[in-house]
Design a protein around this motif. Sequence first.
Motif, PDB file in Angstrom:
ATOM      1  N   SER A 145       0.322   4.120  -7.388  1.00 46.78           N
ATOM      2  CA  SER A 145       0.221   2.955  -6.513  1.00 46.78           C
ATOM      3  C   SER A 145       0.721   1.740  -7.283  1.00 46.78           C
ATOM      4  O   SER A 145       0.837   1.750  -8.509  1.00 46.78           O
ATOM      5  CB  SER A 145      -1.233   2.736  -6.081  1.00 46.78           C
ATOM      6  OG  SER A 145      -2.040   2.414  -7.208  1.00 46.78           O
TER       7      SER A 145
ATOM      8  N   ASP B 115       0.809  -1.216   0.000  1.00 52.92           N
ATOM      9  CA  ASP B 115       0.000   0.000   0.000  1.00 52.92           C
ATOM     10  C   ASP B 115       0.841   1.264   0.000  1.00 52.92           C
ATOM     11  O   ASP B 115       0.320   2.373   0.122  1.00 52.92           O
ATOM     12  CB  ASP B 115      -0.960   0.002   1.202  1.00 52.92           C
ATOM     13  CG  ASP B 115      -2.031  -1.069   1.067  1.00 52.92           C
ATOM     14  OD1 ASP B 115      -2.646  -1.137  -0.011  1.00 52.92           O
ATOM     15  OD2 ASP B 115      -2.229  -1.844   2.017  1.00 52.92           O
TER      16      ASP B 115
ATOM     17  N   ILE C 158      -4.657  -5.561  -1.501  1.00 53.78           N
ATOM     18  CA  ILE C 158      -4.159  -4.197  -1.604  1.00 53.78           C
ATOM     19  C   ILE C 158      -5.286  -3.198  -1.366  1.00 53.78           C
ATOM     20  O   ILE C 158      -6.428  -3.403  -1.809  1.00 53.78           O
ATOM     21  CB  ILE C 158      -3.493  -3.960  -2.982  1.00 53.78           C
ATOM     22  CG1 ILE C 158      -2.781  -2.603  -3.011  1.00 53.78           C
ATOM     23  CG2 ILE C 158      -4.499  -4.088  -4.127  1.00 53.78           C
ATOM     24  CD1 ILE C 158      -1.902  -2.413  -4.235  1.00 53.78           C
ATOM     25  N   LYS C 159      -4.975  -2.116  -0.649  1.00 54.42           N
ATOM     26  CA  LYS C 159      -5.995  -1.104  -0.327  1.00 54.42           C
ATOM     27  C   LYS C 159      -5.715   0.229  -1.013  1.00 54.42           C
ATOM     28  O   LYS C 159      -6.556   1.126  -0.984  1.00 54.42           O
ATOM     29  CB  LYS C 159      -6.069  -0.891   1.192  1.00 54.42           C
ATOM     30  CG  LYS C 159      -6.453  -2.137   1.974  1.00 54.42           C
ATOM     31  CD  LYS C 159      -6.674  -1.846   3.444  1.00 54.42           C
ATOM     32  CE  LYS C 159      -5.368  -1.533   4.157  1.00 54.42           C
ATOM     33  NZ  LYS C 159      -4.484  -2.712   4.262  1.00 54.42           N
ATOM     34  N   ASN C 160      -4.530   0.382  -1.566  1.00 56.13           N
ATOM     35  CA  ASN C 160      -4.152   1.647  -2.204  1.00 56.13           C
ATOM     36  C   ASN C 160      -4.601   1.624  -3.664  1.00 56.13           C
ATOM     37  O   ASN C 160      -4.034   0.913  -4.492  1.00 56.13           O
ATOM     38  CB  ASN C 160      -2.641   1.854  -2.117  1.00 56.13           C
ATOM     39  CG  ASN C 160      -2.204   3.210  -2.649  1.00 56.13           C
ATOM     40  OD1 ASN C 160      -2.984   3.935  -3.243  1.00 56.13           O
ATOM     41  ND2 ASN C 160      -0.947   3.544  -2.429  1.00 56.13           N
TER      42      ASN C 160
END
Length: 302
Positions: free
Chosen positions: A249, A242, A271-273
């Motif tokens: 990203s 992230d 993944i959060k980004n």
Amino acid sequence: MNINFEFQGDWETEIYLQRLCFLNDSKLLKYFEDVKEKLEKGFVNLYITDSIDLNPEPTKEQFETIIFVQKNEELILDRIFEQVKNVVYPHVKTQIDDEEYWFPIIETKEDLKKSIGLTSIQILNLSNDNYSYYSMNFQSSWDDEHGFSILFHKDRILSTGEAGCFDIFKIWKECSLNGEDETYKFNHWNDNIFEFLEPNSKYGKLTPLQKSSNDSLPFRLIKNGLEGKLYLNIEKGSINIDFNGSGTSMLSMAIQVENLNIVNILINNKIKNFYGVERALTEVKNSEIRNSVQKYIIERTE
């Protein structure tokens, strides 16, 4: 006077300057309280620019320059006074109102304290005649937002500008360097580095460029399709998927290079980004990548 400088592996450190530290007016440095406290004790923030050869220590020219500054404070102060009074003041007064608030009267060197406050010194990795170029940065009465800097070679002034900025083109010209070549070398020096760089054994610390290279390593692995190395480093916890680097990203870069395997690795690791992902999806041609990412985003936001 203490004119010894001992490098301990820290490229952001302090330098003892008994004379120049009087430039510490509270009004000018109201947003730099930590800087003012150091100045009152005789110390200035010092930033040493490392070289792309990953030398774990500053160059001989950089060491010589640090000692030169310590030994020649009065001479440097003379140059600063002449520059502010005779060059900077007249120039800036043509751009803003000539008021005493912006331009305190400076008849002597001691009056400089009313006009500028020293915040840092940067020793550059470019040199000439055995000495490096360096920049002195200040807060100034005429521009409390951007500040003020002076680019030096020994006691000679090359240019002035906003704090933290310097005229690299003048340095390149003096050193007979090609600007395009130098820019390319700096931007591409680590293109073929696909492992994390380790701290030098002498200090146990990374140089600033080593830190930067390690931060950008995941993006190089993605760009070059090295999914195996990326996966192993994610599994080991060496890579934070992230992390937001260079305005993008990891997922958006994986989409841009249209690598489905890497996209799936990032998705499987949750993944959060999503920075830049929306734009990347509008340009990707691989429908499988587009569908996979869109499905994942919907699942994450439900």
